[in-house]
Scaffold this active site. Structure first.
Site, mmCIF file in Angstrom:
data_model
loop_
_atom_site.group_PDB
_atom_site.id
_atom_site.type_symbol
_atom_site.label_atom_id
_atom_site.label_comp_id
_atom_site.label_asym_id
_atom_site.label_seq_id
_atom_site.Cartn_x
_atom_site.Cartn_y
_atom_site.Cartn_z
ATOM 1 N N SER A 150 30.443 -32.147 -54.527
ATOM 2 C CA SER A 150 30.581 -33.271 -55.456
ATOM 3 C C SER A 150 31.274 -32.702 -56.618
ATOM 4 O O SER A 150 31.954 -33.456 -57.195
ATOM 5 C CB SER A 150 29.269 -33.666 -55.924
ATOM 6 O OG SER A 150 28.165 -32.955 -56.367
ATOM 7 N N ASP A 400 22.047 -36.268 -65.375
ATOM 8 C CA ASP A 400 22.903 -35.507 -64.706
ATOM 9 C C ASP A 400 23.683 -34.520 -65.789
ATOM 10 O O ASP A 400 24.457 -34.972 -66.544
ATOM 11 C CB ASP A 400 24.099 -36.232 -64.007
ATOM 12 C CG ASP A 400 25.260 -35.339 -62.985
ATOM 13 O OD1 ASP A 400 24.963 -34.427 -63.166
ATOM 14 O OD2 ASP A 400 25.907 -35.988 -62.553
ATOM 15 N N HIS A 403 27.560 -32.825 -63.256
ATOM 16 C CA HIS A 403 29.189 -33.218 -63.082
ATOM 17 C C HIS A 403 29.493 -33.639 -64.297
ATOM 18 O O HIS A 403 28.745 -33.394 -65.432
ATOM 19 C CB HIS A 403 28.861 -34.489 -62.206
ATOM 20 C CG HIS A 403 28.184 -34.349 -60.874
ATOM 21 N ND1 HIS A 403 26.658 -34.560 -60.577
ATOM 22 C CD2 HIS A 403 28.758 -33.625 -59.783
ATOM 23 C CE1 HIS A 403 26.667 -34.153 -59.257
ATOM 24 N NE2 HIS A 403 28.065 -33.527 -58.640
#
Ligand SMILES: *[C@@H]1O[C@H](CO)[C@@H](O)[C@H](O)[C@H]1NC(C)=O
Ligand SMILES: *[C@@H]1O[C@H](CO)[C@@H](O)[C@H](O)[C@H]1NC(C)=O
Ligand SMILES: *[C@@H]1O[C@H](CO)[C@@H](O)[C@H](O)[C@H]1NC(C)=O
Ligand SMILES: *[C@@H]1O[C@H](CO)[C@@H](O)[C@H](O)[C@H]1NC(C)=O
Length: 432
Positions: A150, A400, A403
């Site tokens: 990702s 998160d 990312h």
């Protein structure tokens, strides 16, 4: 066929490798929630790329000392600092349609915007702002593929948003759970950009839930992307975080060991060596299929490991609360971040040393580990979900801190990417 490189080196100090895992024991739990898990699907290769003039031709080594290449070759992008920049991002998080939900910080109501007004200043040179037009000119009639986890997708989506400010793409292919395999076509310049999901690059069976283990076959490349190698002109590899998960490692048909697997009767071998081995297999496969003078040139770019910034528990308020970059010298690349980066750089250097004749293949690290480390402010944090505090501030909120927000610091990775491509293009011209 496949890699035939036996592993000569024996793992050195086991203690050295196992020690850090206690520190990261909690991280995989967070990562398991953050990453999505695909059902392996094949990316059918129905599209034939026309055989056009290569831009990437004939170099032995990217840093070969041919005269006139001094402009950027001397510049080490990995060393520098973040400086404030009034210009801000090229695109707007609420207007680019390609951003995955969890990274759309603006769209999800992140209130502070300071994190958007920084620019990376390498010590020895200037990093130009991203110019979509230049990208299209260099890559006319080419196919750029992003391959990895990702983080690869995160970088691809940044690129797509920046390119879309100049030219509109058509989504020409989409497959896989959560669209893990996609391809866009920019008709204006006949440029294709694609993403291939392959979190290990080598063959792997993803079984992350419950007490299951990933199975990694370290000597076989993942054909979901590798079978399309003949159609790629530039390939950007970006992996790492999935290697933290529990896994059993296979090599040459037998079990080499495992990681994070106390209930299994295999030896814990950590994942640094394993990661290096997987990388070696990957680079060897690319060399075998596209190295030497085989066909058109290919450019291979390895985005190095991007550190996370979890401070404490991942589902606690303020898991990555910073709103400013670290200042120069405040943080240094160490521990897992350093080991993962090193494993990648070592394999790249090993290939370059061993294969003096890369031929039409170019290989370079996009060494972002340090510049990423310095940006604890660039993650979605709780804005992983839209308006997380709409019903008041809770003690428990999922975060998160891996990312990057889009727009955000990861746009810089693509500025460096474009600069590498520009340099290669310049070298090709001179080589002709
Ligand atoms: C590649 O470079 C070598 C030496 O620099 C040169 O002899 C050779 O002709 C070049 N090949 C092509 C296809 O340009
Ligand atoms: C982004 O674009 C939208 C729609 O064009 C606009 O309303 C908004 O103000 C923009 N936001 C920023 C931060 O530029
Ligand atoms: C890009 O993809 C389209 C559609 O799949 C294909 O027709 C075209 O040949 C590709 N072009 C390049 C340069 O890869
Ligand atoms: C674990 O492996 C050892 C050595 O191979 C073997 O002697 C032992 O019986 C195994 N234990 C289990 C529970 O499988």
């Amino acid at each position: 066929m496949g890699s035939t490189n036996p592993f000569k080196e024996q793992s050195s100090s086991l203690t050295k490798k196992i020690l850090p895992f206690t520190l990261y024991a909690l991280l995989p739990i967070a990562l398991i929630r953050l990453y999505f898990y695909p059902i392996p699907l094949s990316f059918s290769s129905t599209n034939q790329i026309p055989q056009n003039t290569p831009i990437l031709i004939n170099t032995t080594s990217p840093s070969s000392s041919s005269k006139g290449d001094v402009d950027n070759i001397g510049c080490d992008y990995s060393n520098g600092k973040w400086v404030t920049d009034k210009l801000g991002p090229l695109y707007n998080g609420t207007s680019c349609g390609t951003i995955k939900d969890g990274q759309n910080c603006m769209g999800h109501g992140r209130p502070d915007l300071d994190y958007l007004f920084w620019r990376w200043k390498p010590h020895e040179c200037e990093l130009p702002r991203f110019e979509p037009k230049t990208f299209f000119q260099i890559l006319r009639n080419k196919h750029v593929a992003f391959v990895g986890d990702s983080m690869a997708r995160n970088q691809l989506e940044s690129l797509m948003c920046m390119l879309s400010t100049f030219s509109s793409p058509d989504l020409v292919y989409s497959n896989g759970d959560d669209h893990k395999f996609r391809k866009w076509h920019f008709p204006s310049h006949n440029v294709n950009v694609s993403i291939y999901w392959s979190p290990f690059l080598v063959k792997g069976i993803e079984k992350p839930s419950g007490a299951n283990y990933n199975k990694l076959f370290l000597d076989s490349v993942d054909e979901r992307w590798a079978s399309d190698l003949d159609q790629m002109d530039v390939i950007v590899l970006s992996i790492g975080h999935w290697y933290l998960h529990s896994a059993v490692y296979f090599y040459g048909g037998s079990v080499l060991g495992c990681h994070y697997c106390s209930d299994q009767n295999y030896t814990e071998i950590g994942f640094y060596d394993v990661f290096g081995k997987a990388f070696k297999t990957t680079l060897n496969a690319i060399m075998e299929r596209r190295g030497g003078s085989k066909g058109e040139g290919i450019g291979v770019i390895v985005t190095t490991f991007s550190p996370h910034h979890f401070e404490g528990e991942w589902d606690k308020l303020g898991a990555c609360p910073k709103t400013q970059p670290y200042t120069e010298g405040e943080k240094k690349v160490e521990g897992m971040d350093a080991e993962m980066r090193k494993a990648e750089l070592e394999e790249i250097e090993a290939i370059k040393r061993r294969d003096k004749k890369l031929g039409t293949l170019r290989l370079e690290a996009l060494d972002v580990t340090k510049l990423a480390l310095m940006r604890p402010d660039g993650h979605p944090g709780p804005y992983l979900y839209a308006n997380p505090f709409a019903n008041g501030v809770q003690e428990r909120v999922q975060n998160d801190c891996v990312h990057w927000c889009l727009p955000g610091p990861i746009d810089t990775w693509n500025e460096i990417l474009l600069d590498v491509l520009k340099r290669w293009e310049g070298q090709s011209r001179k080589g002709k």
